[in-house]
Design an enzyme around this catalytic site. Structure first.
Site, PDB file in Angstrom:
ATOM      1  CE1 TYR A 149     -14.674  -7.713 -35.045  1.00  0.00           C
ATOM      2  CE2 TYR A 149     -12.725  -6.745 -34.031  1.00  0.00           C
ATOM      3  CZ  TYR A 149     -13.615  -7.800 -34.154  1.00  0.00           C
ATOM      4  OH  TYR A 149     -13.440  -8.930 -33.396  1.00  0.00           O
ATOM      5  CD  GLN A 155      -2.672 -11.137 -25.137  1.00  0.00           C
ATOM      6  OE1 GLN A 155      -3.592 -11.931 -25.051  1.00  0.00           O
ATOM      7  NE2 GLN A 155      -2.076 -10.613 -24.060  1.00  0.00           N
ATOM      8  CG  HIS A 213      -4.916 -11.584 -30.470  1.00  0.00           C
ATOM      9  ND1 HIS A 213      -5.204 -11.366 -29.142  1.00  0.00           N
ATOM     10  CD2 HIS A 213      -4.372 -12.834 -30.540  1.00  0.00           C
ATOM     11  CE1 HIS A 213      -4.860 -12.452 -28.449  1.00  0.00           C
ATOM     12  NE2 HIS A 213      -4.345 -13.354 -29.276  1.00  0.00           N
ATOM     13  N   GLY A 218      -0.201  -5.442 -18.713  1.00  0.00           N
ATOM     14  CA  GLY A 218      -1.621  -5.231 -19.005  1.00  0.00           C
ATOM     15  C   GLY A 218      -2.342  -6.368 -19.685  1.00  0.00           C
ATOM     16  CB  ALA A 236       0.517   0.604 -18.858  1.00  0.00           C
TER      17      ALA A 236
END
Ligand code: APR
Length: 230
Positions: free
Chosen positions: A55, A88, A106, A171, A216
């Protein structure tokens, strides 16, 4: 006359043209990493340093990317519509583009939380390492919903989707639940639009669905212009 409510569900493809990897496309994040190791509570318990660095890498990358034309077009929608973005994605590109109501299903990379209290959330833009503790001495972890964990914003997202006059989906491969189930909570008769170069949905499944097989940054501005001109 109240503004029409537009609900937008977005996934990783929304941020692809900003330079962020998706998960399941070729060369996607789950090609280079074992999600069981880096995106589950078990993985974090087994090897916290590996997870924290996964992360940290993604958070560092966020410092160098910008919203694309798709994000900007969705923010512009707010000039004429009541817009809620349910994403998300864990980046902050919708917010950077100017969208004022963004629900993160999320979690968010620029936030961390206590391992012992999921409601103890802190803004966090630097690397997070093992030994970074909350004010009660508990280890901090990414504020990300891992596989197998509850989705705290699900009820909020469901209620918002039920209020939609128009639904836009951009997407997402529609493979991860409960996010993928939100489409079924939209009122049945409203217009729905699905923007994705490789759409993973059959327009036969929803009589009122328009599939826009574009990216997009290409497809969302075209759709937004159409909605303004309707
Ligand atoms: N523009 C629009 N869509 C795109 C683009 C683009 N430039 N590039 C790829 N896509 C589409 C792909 O065709 C695919 O349908 O984006 C989708 C990406 O799918 P995934 O990689 O599965 O991402 P997503 O659906 O957001 O994954 C959902 O899975 O791993 C978990 O928590 C993670 O939030 C993520 C969730």
């Amino acid at each position: 006359m109240p503004k029409q409510k537009i609900v937008v569900l977005t996934g990783a493809g929304m941020s692809a043209e900003s330079g962020l990897k998706t998960f399941r496309d070729e060369n996607g994040l789950w090609e280079g990493h074992d999600l069981m190791q880096v995106a589950t509570p078990e993985g974090f318990a087994r090897n916290p340093e590996l997870v924290l660095e996964f992360y940290n890498q993604r958070r560092r990358q966020l410092l160098d990317v910008s919203p694309n034309k798709g994000h900007l077009a969705l923010a512009k929608l707010e000039q004429a519509f009541d817009v809620s973005i349910i994403t998300q994605n864990v980046d902050n590109l919708h917010e950077q583009a100017g969208s004022s109501h963004v629900v993160h299903l999320h979690g968010e990379l620029f936030k961390v939380r206590s391992t012992m209290d999921k409601n103890h959330i802190l803004d966090w833009k630097k690397d997070l390492i093992f030994g970074d503790l909350d004010d009660k001495g508990h280890q901090l972890r990414p504020h990300i919903v891992w596989f197998g964990e509850m989705v705290p914003m699900l009820e909020t997202a469901t209620e918002i989707t039920q209020q939609a006059d128009i639904l836009i989906i951009v997407g997402t491969s529609m493979q991860v639940y409960p996010a993928a189930s939100l489409i079924h909570y939209a009122p049945a008769q409203i217009p729905m639009y699905f923007v994705d170069p490789k759409p993973n949905i059959r327009s036969a499944d929803f009589y009122n669905l328009t599939v826009i097989p574009k990216t997009a940054a290409e497809g969302v501005p075209l759709l937004v212009n159409e909605l303004f001109n309707n």
